[in-house]
Write a protein that holds these residues in place. Structure first.
Motif, PDB file in Angstrom:
ATOM      1  N   ASN A 146    -154.171  17.662 -39.193  1.00 62.07           N
ATOM      2  CA  ASN A 146    -153.303  18.233 -40.222  1.00 62.07           C
ATOM      3  C   ASN A 146    -153.999  19.367 -40.973  1.00 62.07           C
ATOM      4  O   ASN A 146    -153.375  20.381 -41.289  1.00 62.07           O
ATOM      5  CB  ASN A 146    -152.837  17.151 -41.193  1.00 62.07           C
ATOM      6  N   HIS A 147    -155.277  19.202 -41.234  1.00 57.01           N
ATOM      7  CA  HIS A 147    -156.044  20.251 -41.915  1.00 57.01           C
ATOM      8  C   HIS A 147    -156.080  21.526 -41.069  1.00 57.01           C
ATOM      9  O   HIS A 147    -155.863  22.627 -41.572  1.00 57.01           O
ATOM     10  CB  HIS A 147    -157.462  19.759 -42.207  1.00 57.01           C
ATOM     11  N   GLN A 148    -156.324  21.368 -39.782  1.00 56.66           N
ATOM     12  CA  GLN A 148    -156.376  22.529 -38.889  1.00 56.66           C
ATOM     13  C   GLN A 148    -155.016  23.214 -38.797  1.00 56.66           C
ATOM     14  O   GLN A 148    -154.936  24.446 -38.767  1.00 56.66           O
ATOM     15  CB  GLN A 148    -156.860  22.100 -37.507  1.00 56.66           C
ATOM     16  N   GLN A 149    -153.946  22.438 -38.742  1.00 55.01           N
ATOM     17  CA  GLN A 149    -152.608  23.022 -38.674  1.00 55.01           C
ATOM     18  C   GLN A 149    -152.287  23.793 -39.950  1.00 55.01           C
ATOM     19  O   GLN A 149    -151.684  24.861 -39.911  1.00 55.01           O
ATOM     20  CB  GLN A 149    -151.556  21.933 -38.433  1.00 55.01           C
ATOM     21  N   THR A 150    -152.712  23.257 -41.084  1.00 56.11           N
ATOM     22  CA  THR A 150    -152.503  23.938 -42.361  1.00 56.11           C
ATOM     23  C   THR A 150    -153.273  25.251 -42.399  1.00 56.11           C
ATOM     24  O   THR A 150    -152.752  26.279 -42.862  1.00 56.11           O
ATOM     25  CB  THR A 150    -152.934  23.031 -43.533  1.00 56.11           C
ATOM     26  N   GLN A 151    -154.502  25.236 -41.897  1.00 58.62           N
ATOM     27  CA  GLN A 151    -155.299  26.465 -41.845  1.00 58.62           C
ATOM     28  C   GLN A 151    -154.627  27.517 -40.966  1.00 58.62           C
ATOM     29  O   GLN A 151    -154.579  28.697 -41.325  1.00 58.62           O
ATOM     30  CB  GLN A 151    -156.706  26.173 -41.316  1.00 58.62           C
ATOM     31  N   LYS A 152    -154.124  27.103 -39.811  1.00 59.01           N
ATOM     32  CA  LYS A 152    -153.451  28.037 -38.902  1.00 59.01           C
ATOM     33  C   LYS A 152    -152.204  28.631 -39.551  1.00 59.01           C
ATOM     34  O   LYS A 152    -151.943  29.833 -39.429  1.00 59.01           O
ATOM     35  CB  LYS A 152    -153.071  27.333 -37.605  1.00 59.01           C
ATOM     36  N   LEU A 153    -151.432  27.794 -40.235  1.00 62.10           N
ATOM     37  CA  LEU A 153    -150.230  28.270 -40.905  1.00 62.10           C
ATOM     38  C   LEU A 153    -150.582  29.288 -41.986  1.00 62.10           C
ATOM     39  O   LEU A 153    -149.945  30.341 -42.082  1.00 62.10           O
ATOM     40  CB  LEU A 153    -149.462  27.100 -41.517  1.00 62.10           C
ATOM     41  N   ARG A 154    -151.588  28.993 -42.782  1.00 71.41           N
ATOM     42  CA  ARG A 154    -152.003  29.934 -43.825  1.00 71.41           C
ATOM     43  C   ARG A 154    -152.451  31.260 -43.231  1.00 71.41           C
ATOM     44  O   ARG A 154    -152.150  32.319 -43.770  1.00 71.41           O
ATOM     45  CB  ARG A 154    -153.132  29.334 -44.658  1.00 71.41           C
ATOM     46  N   GLN A 155    -153.159  31.200 -42.104  1.00 71.39           N
ATOM     47  CA  GLN A 155    -153.624  32.424 -41.447  1.00 71.39           C
ATOM     48  C   GLN A 155    -152.438  33.241 -40.947  1.00 71.39           C
ATOM     49  O   GLN A 155    -152.400  34.459 -41.120  1.00 71.39           O
ATOM     50  CB  GLN A 155    -154.576  32.092 -40.296  1.00 71.39           C
ATOM     51  N   ARG A 156    -151.444  32.575 -40.331  1.00 79.86           N
ATOM     52  CA  ARG A 156    -150.253  33.287 -39.845  1.00 79.86           C
ATOM     53  C   ARG A 156    -149.483  33.924 -40.996  1.00 79.86           C
ATOM     54  O   ARG A 156    -149.016  35.051 -40.894  1.00 79.86           O
ATOM     55  CB  ARG A 156    -149.349  32.346 -39.052  1.00 79.86           C
ATOM     56  N   LEU A 157    -149.337  33.183 -42.092  1.00 80.86           N
ATOM     57  CA  LEU A 157    -148.631  33.737 -43.254  1.00 80.86           C
ATOM     58  C   LEU A 157    -149.364  34.940 -43.836  1.00 80.86           C
ATOM     59  O   LEU A 157    -148.749  35.925 -44.213  1.00 80.86           O
ATOM     60  CB  LEU A 157    -148.452  32.649 -44.326  1.00 80.86           C
ATOM     61  N   LYS A 158    -150.670  34.833 -43.864  1.00 77.74           N
ATOM     62  CA  LYS A 158    -151.492  35.950 -44.363  1.00 77.74           C
ATOM     63  C   LYS A 158    -151.334  37.179 -43.459  1.00 77.74           C
ATOM     64  O   LYS A 158    -151.170  38.293 -43.937  1.00 77.74           O
ATOM     65  CB  LYS A 158    -152.961  35.517 -44.442  1.00 77.74           C
ATOM     66  N   GLU A 159    -151.365  36.977 -42.161  1.00 77.48           N
ATOM     67  CA  GLU A 159    -151.212  38.076 -41.205  1.00 77.48           C
ATOM     68  C   GLU A 159    -149.819  38.695 -41.317  1.00 77.48           C
ATOM     69  O   GLU A 159    -149.681  39.910 -41.215  1.00 77.48           O
ATOM     70  CB  GLU A 159    -151.467  37.577 -39.787  1.00 77.48           C
ATOM     71  N   ASN A 160    -148.806  37.888 -41.530  1.00 81.05           N
ATOM     72  CA  ASN A 160    -147.446  38.396 -41.665  1.00 81.05           C
ATOM     73  C   ASN A 160    -147.282  39.222 -42.935  1.00 81.05           C
ATOM     74  O   ASN A 160    -146.501  40.176 -42.951  1.00 81.05           O
ATOM     75  CB  ASN A 160    -146.431  37.252 -41.641  1.00 81.05           C
ATOM     76  N   GLN A 161    -147.967  38.876 -43.982  1.00 79.00           N
ATOM     77  CA  GLN A 161    -147.897  39.635 -45.226  1.00 79.00           C
ATOM     78  C   GLN A 161    -148.541  41.012 -45.092  1.00 79.00           C
ATOM     79  O   GLN A 161    -148.136  41.953 -45.725  1.00 79.00           O
ATOM     80  CB  GLN A 161    -148.565  38.880 -46.364  1.00 79.00           C
ATOM     81  N   LEU A 162    -149.539  41.100 -44.219  1.00 79.52           N
ATOM     82  CA  LEU A 162    -150.241  42.377 -44.027  1.00 79.52           C
ATOM     83  C   LEU A 162    -149.431  43.353 -43.184  1.00 79.52           C
ATOM     84  O   LEU A 162    -149.693  44.540 -43.205  1.00 79.52           O
ATOM     85  CB  LEU A 162    -151.614  42.144 -43.379  1.00 79.52           C
ATOM     86  N   GLN A 163    -148.462  42.857 -42.439  1.00 80.23           N
ATOM     87  CA  GLN A 163    -147.688  43.738 -41.549  1.00 80.23           C
ATOM     88  C   GLN A 163    -146.579  44.442 -42.282  1.00 80.23           C
ATOM     89  O   GLN A 163    -146.020  44.139 -43.207  1.00 80.23           O
ATOM     90  CB  GLN A 163    -147.094  42.931 -40.391  1.00 80.23           C
TER      91      GLN A 163
END
Length: 84
Positions: free
Chosen positions: A67-84
């Motif tokens: 669950n921790h790893q999935q949360t980290q991946k989600l945060r990374q995707r959201l961060k990348e989407n905000q930069l686009q």
């Protein structure tokens, strides 16, 4: 004299020895999560929301890390989407 049950580290000793939890999380590369995991389940008396005692802390730890790893991946995707 302190007679403590010998723990073998297989996961069935409940509640687990804190040191075994620390070692497990360190071996998985998430040492910082050990304290959070241990505190959370200690506060919940190593029981499920229905009150059933857990039988194997390593199963809980594995789920916690997933669950921790999935949360980290989600945060990374959201961060990348905000930069686009």
């Amino acid at each position: 004299m302190n007679k403590r049950k010998a723990q073998r580290g297989f996961g069935y000793e409940m509640p687990p020895d804190r040191q075994l939890v620390d070692i497990y999380f360190d071996q998985k590369g998430f040492a910082a999560q050990a304290a959070l995991f241990y505190t959370y389940y200690r506060e919940h008396h190593w029981r499920s929301p229905r009150g059933t005692p857990f039988r194997n802390w390593k199963v809980l730890a594995s789920d916690w890390l997933f669950n921790h790893q999935q949360t980290q991946k989600l945060r990374q995707r959201l961060k990348e989407n905000q930069l686009q």
